[in-house]
Design an enzyme around this catalytic site. Structure first.
Site, PDB file in Angstrom:
ATOM      1  CG  ASP A  11     104.244  18.073  61.702  1.00  0.00           C
ATOM      2  OD1 ASP A  11     105.404  18.319  62.086  1.00  0.00           O
ATOM      3  OD2 ASP A  11     103.908  18.099  60.505  1.00  0.00           O
ATOM      4  CG  ASP A  34     109.848  18.539  62.803  1.00  0.00           C
ATOM      5  OD1 ASP A  34     108.673  18.499  63.219  1.00  0.00           O
ATOM      6  OD2 ASP A  34     110.182  18.156  61.676  1.00  0.00           O
TER       7      ASP A  34
END
Length: 442
Positions: free
Chosen positions: A52, A274
């Site tokens: 992440d 992301d």
């Protein structure tokens, strides 16, 4: 597609010596998530973590968790961190003045001195994880050279969150994992911790395979490839934002008013990169002309239809007739996206189809997720405040720059004392450098 959007709505409301990690995950799966395995504790235990880049904190589920999932619907066994079972684990006490707070919405419970330092990490969708900060050994493979790619096992002392309670979407068995491995630019990330000690360069890279078998490459260090282009990061942000300046289809720029890139709610931030988001989200002023241009080209050969708001085409439509898309960023860096990098294949029994994966940004925040990041080397060069990329076969080996600042080299034989007091001493020397002014416990 709806499953992917639900995943992203949850994810986006929460608003990767070179160290080598294996990567798992399916690029076109309904999960839309890439994972790796980290080894924590002594003896080391494996934890499956989501890669992440949109958050900083590394956290795992504690053995004392009272509301954590016990199994995962993603096909692997969940593990729990046991401080008693690790001979090198230690608590972080408020009396140590080591409570990192004020980062990305994390709220720290600061009990009286000598009590263990706790945290609550809340998300906009009302999901939360709370627990305590601990310190222990992370074990990893160190890449020794740029050409041999031979590695040795070593370890480094890191602090991370140990979750004792979870609520909301984090408790759903269908997407439960052991932990989240935050690769954000903030001081809590493992990249910041290890680079501050001179163990690794202040950079990391990933290459996510887009085929059905998933996998890829994740290293703490900068991948070196001649074709990589770079764009500067928008300064003073908690996430990785780039300035998107134009979009082209088959090499032809779209007629988009430049003000469209500066009129969004998050214009001061830009477009975020992301890896924890599955799809790609564009503001309406960018989304509408892009979808129109793609449909104009493809509809000459196949008729589109709308399914749950997404432009889709029959499975018989050749991917070759779809155009390429280029996102042009500041610094003259273009991210070329092939059709296979923006199409999602829905394997429905009675009507398989190709659907365009670009989505309209509901909250005005432009996000480039795994949909367009797959099959590319992505380099996060924090020392030079830039992100680079190039299309790449992620099944192939990569060259990694293992040079640290000031021309120092990674020392793969770095040894840490196994005593808890020694580890706390190391951490107390490290944290003032990387945590800045976030310690308010007294």
């Amino acid at each position: 597609m709806e499953t992917l959007r639900v995943h992203d709505r949850t994810r986006n409301s929460q608003i990767l010596a070179a160290v080598n990690f294996p990567v798992q995950g399916k690029g076109n799966s309904v999960v839309g998530m890439y994972t790796t395995i980290v080894k924590l504790g002594s003896p080391p235990r494996d934890f499956t973590v989501m890669i992440d880049t949109g958050s900083d904190l590394l956290w795992v589920s504690c053995s004392s968790c009272d509301n954590c999932p016990q199994s995962s619907g993603l096909g692997f066994k969940l593990n729990f961190f046991d401080m008693v079972g690790s001979s090198t684990a230690a608590s972080i006490l408020c009396s140590d003045r080591l409570c990192p707070i004020g980062v990305q919405g994390a709220v720290v419970r600061c009990p009286p001195p000598t009590k263990q330092c706790g945290y609550t990490y809340g998300y906009v969708d009302n999901s939360t994880t709370s627990g305590v900060y601990v310190i222990d050994e992370m074990h990893y493979d160190m890449i020794l050279g740029q050409s041999s790619h031979s590695g040795v096992n070593t370890s480094g002392t890191v602090f991370f969150g140990c979750s004792t309670h979870q609520d909301g979407g984090l408790t759903e068995t269908s997407r439960a994992i052991d932990e989240i491995f935050g690769f954000g630019p903030g001081p809590l990330s493992v990249v910041s911790q290890l680079s501050a000690r001179g163990t690794i360069p202040r950079a990391f890279s990933h290459c996510l395979k887009g085929d059905g078998n998933g996998g890829g490459i994740l290293v703490l260090g900068a991948v070196v490839e001649p074709s990589i282009v770079y764009s500067p990061l928008v300064p003073s942000q908690q996430h990785y934002y780039l300035k998107l300046e134009s979009v082209a289809v088959n090499g032809l720029p779209l007629s988009i008013n430049p003000d469209a890139f500066a009129s969004t709610k998050y214009a001061d931030r830009g477009t975020t990169i992301d890896s924890g988001t599955a799809l790609a989200y564009l503001v309406q002023a960018v989304y509408d002309p892009l979808i129109a241009a793609i449909n104009t080209i493809v509809s000459q050969y196949s008729s589109p239809f709308i399914l749950e708001g997404n432009p889709c085409y029959p499975d018989s439509t050749s991917v070759d007739i779809f155009p390429s898309v280029s996102f042009n960023f500041a610094g003259g860096a273009s991210m070329d996206v092939k059709p296979t990098q923006y199409l999602v294949h829905n394997d429905l029994t009675d009507a398989a189809m190709w659907c365009i994966g670009f989505q309209k940004a509901e909250i005005g925040l432009q996000i480039l997720g795994d949909l367009v990041l797959k099959d590319k080397i992505i380099v996060y060069d924090l020392d030079n405040q830039r992100i680079g990329w190039t299309n790449y076969n992620c099944s192939m080996p990569v060259n990694v720059n293992v040079t640290l600042n000031k021309d120092t080299k990674i020392n793969p034989r770095e040894r840490q004392s196994s005593s808890i007091s020694s580890k706390l001493g190391i951490l107390s020397k490290l944290l003032p450098v990387i945590i800045v002014a976030f310690f308010l416990c007294t």
